[in-house]
Motif scaffolding. Structure first.
Motif, mmCIF file in Angstrom:
data_model
loop_
_atom_site.group_PDB
_atom_site.id
_atom_site.type_symbol
_atom_site.label_atom_id
_atom_site.label_comp_id
_atom_site.label_asym_id
_atom_site.label_seq_id
_atom_site.Cartn_x
_atom_site.Cartn_y
_atom_site.Cartn_z
ATOM 1 N N LEU A 273 0.832 -1.206 0.000
ATOM 2 C CA LEU A 273 0.000 0.000 0.000
ATOM 3 C C LEU A 273 0.865 1.254 0.000
ATOM 4 N N ASN A 274 1.954 1.237 0.780
ATOM 5 C CA ASN A 274 2.867 2.377 0.773
ATOM 6 C C ASN A 274 3.434 2.603 -0.625
ATOM 7 N N ALA A 275 3.803 1.514 -1.293
ATOM 8 C CA ALA A 275 4.357 1.628 -2.643
ATOM 9 C C ALA A 275 3.327 2.234 -3.589
ATOM 10 N N GLN A 276 2.086 1.779 -3.483
ATOM 11 C CA GLN A 276 1.042 2.276 -4.378
ATOM 12 C C GLN A 276 0.744 3.754 -4.118
ATOM 13 N N ILE A 277 0.721 4.144 -2.844
ATOM 14 C CA ILE A 277 0.451 5.544 -2.505
ATOM 15 C C ILE A 277 1.598 6.428 -2.982
ATOM 16 N N GLU A 278 2.835 6.006 -2.692
ATOM 17 C CA GLU A 278 3.993 6.795 -3.107
ATOM 18 C C GLU A 278 4.026 6.978 -4.612
ATOM 19 N N GLU A 279 3.693 5.915 -5.321
ATOM 20 C CA GLU A 279 3.710 5.951 -6.784
ATOM 21 C C GLU A 279 2.636 6.897 -7.323
ATOM 22 N N ALA A 280 1.431 6.824 -6.742
ATOM 23 C CA ALA A 280 0.323 7.657 -7.206
ATOM 24 C C ALA A 280 0.578 9.130 -6.908
ATOM 25 N N PHE A 281 1.154 9.426 -5.726
ATOM 26 C CA PHE A 281 1.416 10.818 -5.381
ATOM 27 C C PHE A 281 2.561 11.389 -6.211
#
Length: 664
Positions: A273-281
């Protein structure tokens, strides 16, 4: 542009990452984690405490003293209860008689129960409560409890020091490990997942050690001390209390086994989830431009749902332990109270001993409950520790030679000798490549995306290791040099600019920390940074945020060029360095880079062919091979691959029968 391949069939790296793209949606999928191997990971975590052995021994000593004082307390309070009870009963008996006479009188009157109770008491007929003796007992009890609290506080203080030193060393080891990992490793890891291991997982390990070590040590010592006192008071009641141990162990084991996989999934999903959030932001603007918010929100919702289910399952299953242990403890308490009451009535035990035993039974079940409740925290902490250990166990880059060759010359002659390289064995990229970059020459590298241009310069800097052949710098094989020595000769300006949080002065001086103010400003003037810095309110003291958001893209690129200028390397690498600069600034930067390239070897990766017309040598790459080389004029006259690229940019592209751009 980067030519690092991103494929869905790439083998899974040792740490558990995978081939995730770098766009807004590339990190949404995570491979399933294997089941946690609890025993070895727990033993390895405990071995991390070995350097703190002297402090640990002191912690154990303080814990023993604290527990001993705390365990003796109920026995002393039981004596106080006996003094009160004996005084109350003694006042009711006729003065001047003995206890034996009072017992006989009770039996004679048919009150056998009172006679049995009286026979087990230390009572003096006619005497009330011995308040001086009671006061002395209570003072002793208070002193013991105060001493136990003081030693417990000292133990907690010292244990906190042990844990924080251990976690400090763990963080240091992870940081050192990251510096020893090859670039190939980071290519296969989403940044959010890697950051989660370095931050969230280590913090969870710290909390686990802090909470479980203190409670576990105190609970085990309390169990031993309480059990000893229970057998001293009444072996029968002690055996009744012991029945709860195997029952509690079985229940805890069954519940912990089911929660184990849930905790592994919880932390794996946290990293994903951290990876997905970091990527989206990071790609927030692109997400907005292409109208992909619904897809990003759906990807987040799905991953958040997975984390919710794993976290709920882990906490719910492990949360059953506490009420189950409390239920078992209450059953044990009832059994002890009933049997103890019967023994008091028969004179086999004093009321104070039963009271003390009931207190001990509570103290006995409480550490069992604490140990059981720590099972979920321990499972979570060891799951995080295993993820950190996977990072520490990742394959490192080849070490520097034990006897490195010193880099004495700074001419900048680079030679590739039959170099072969591939990111994956089944997909060769560069094969048998040979070329020479003479000192002071500018070598331009052009070609389509994925041709191997950036890979070529990455090999020069030993970001990747060769499959075959060798590369020499001033006649010295780069593998015979220390990486730091090699890279100290190289300055690099990338297409993707990087600035850190600090002043403009500090960013320019990043590659040469010892530079004077005059040298910094001279580099800034040479690269046309000075002119926009002077317009800022704080000038060179202007603080740039971590993303460089308070300067434009072109200004950021100019700052990176100034940084390379100040470093004064013998070998310069420019990877599409003017891509973010406007047309007017590009003309100025070309003059600055011409001065920057003077008297040093330069590799220039370019898509704008107008920027490399004056290069001493132009290499045209396709599929990892050099298909053409020569000057701008020579290559245009040859009417080959370079001519097609040039024509496509400046004279208009026509699409031929094979779909290739040709000159118009």
């Amino acid at each position: 542009m980067s030519e690092r391949p991103v494929t869905t069939t790439r083998p899974r790296p040792p740490m558990g990452g995978g081939p995730f793209g770098r766009g807004p949606f590339g990190g949404a999928g995570m491979p399933a984690e294997k089941s946690m191997n609890f025993g070895p990971s727990m033993r390895r975590l405990i071995r991390r405490l070995t350097p703190e052995r002297p402090r640990l021994l002191a912690v154990i000593g303080l814990a023993v003293i604290s527990v001993v004082f705390g365990v003796v307390g109920p026995k002393i309070l039981g004596h106080a209860t006996d003094l009160i009870f004996n005084g109350v009963v003694g006042r009711r008996l006729p003065a001047g008689t003995t206890k034996e006479q009072a017992v006989q009188a009770a039996r004679a009157s048919g009150n056998d129960n009172f006679a049995n109770l009286l026979s087990g008491m230390d009572v003096v007929p006619g005497h009330g409560i011995d308040f001086p003796a009671l006061g002395t007992v209570l003072v002793w009890a208070l002193a013991l409890y105060v001493a136990a609290s003081v030693f417990s506080w000292l133990q907690g203080y010292l244990l906190n020091d042990v844990v924080q030193r251990t976690v400090f060393q763990l963080r240091s080891d992870v940081e050192d490990k990251l510096n020893r990992l090859p670039l190939r490793f980071f290519d296969g890891q989403p940044r959010g997942e890697l950051l989660s291991r370095v931050t969230n997982d280590i913090d969870n390990v710290s909390q686990t050690l802090q909470q479980t070590m203190s409670q576990l040590l105190t609970s085990l010592l309390t169990l031993i001390g309480v059990l000893a006192m229970m057998f001293v008071i009444s072996p029968l009641l002690a055996l009744i209390a012991l029945v709860t141990i195997p029952l509690s162990t079985v229940v805890t084991g069954l519940i912990a086994k089911r929660s184990q996989k849930q905790f592994v999934a919880q932390w794996a999903n946290t990293g994903a989830l951290n990876a997905q959030i970091e990527e989206a932001f990071t790609g927030h603007e692109l997400v907005k431009v292409f109208g992909r918010q619904p897809e990003v929100e759906e990807a987040f919702r799905a991953k958040n749902e997975e984390l919710f289910r794993a976290s709920f399952g882990a906490q719910f299953i492990s949360g059953i332990i506490m009420p189950t242990m409390m239920f078992i403890g209450n059953l044990n308490y009832v059994a002890i109270a009933v049997v103890g009451g019967v023994r008091v009535a028969t004179g086999a035990m004093s009321l104070g001993d039963v009271q003390a035993f009931i207190q001990y039974s509570r103290q006995f079940t409480q550490p069992l409950t604490q140990v059981a409740s720590m099972a979920n925290l321990l499972q979570s902490g060891v799951a995080s520790a295993e993820r950190v250990f996977e990072l520490l166990d990742a394959e490192e880059q080849a070490p520097d030679p034990a006897d490195p060759v010193p880099a004495t010359s700074r001419q900048g002659r680079v030679e590739f000798e039959n170099v072969s390289f591939s990111y994956t064995p089944e997909q060769p990229l560069i094969e048998n490549l040979s070329l020479v970059a003479e000192p002071g020459h500018t070598v331009a590298i052009v070609g389509p995306t994925g041709a191997g241009k950036t890979t070529l310069v990455n090999l020069v800097m030993r970001f990747y290791e060769l499959d075959a052949g060798r590369i020499t710098l001033d006649g010295v094989d780069i593998t015979a040099m220390r990486r730091d020595d090699l890279r100290s000769h190289i300055g690099m300006v990338l297409q993707d600019t990087w600035l850190f949080g600090g002043t403009i002065r500090e960013n320019i001086a990043y590659g040469n920390p010892g530079a004077t103010e005059e040298q910094i400003q001279a580099a800034a003037r040479a690269t046309y940074v000075d002119r926009f810095v002077r317009s800022l309110p704080d000038g060179y003291d202007t603080v740039i945020d971590e993303e460089g958001g308070n300067v434009s893209a072109g200004e950021k690129q100019l700052l990176t060029i100034a940084r390379a200028f100040l470093a004064d390397p013998s070998l310069l690498i420019l990877d599409e360095a003017t891509s973010a600069v406007d047309t007017r600034t590009e003309v100025l930067v070309q003059h600055a880079m011409a001065a920057l390239r003077s008297d040093r070897t330069s590799f220039v990766i370019a898509h704008r062919l107008s920027t490399i017309r004056d290069a001493d040598l132009i290499l045209v790459m396709e599929a990892g091979s050099i298909v053409e080389q020569g000057t701008h004029t020579e290559l245009l006259a040859a009417e080959g691959a370079y001519h097609r690229l040039y024509s496509a940019q400046f004279t208009g592209a026509l699409v031929g029968g094979e779909g290739e751009p040709v000159g118009g």
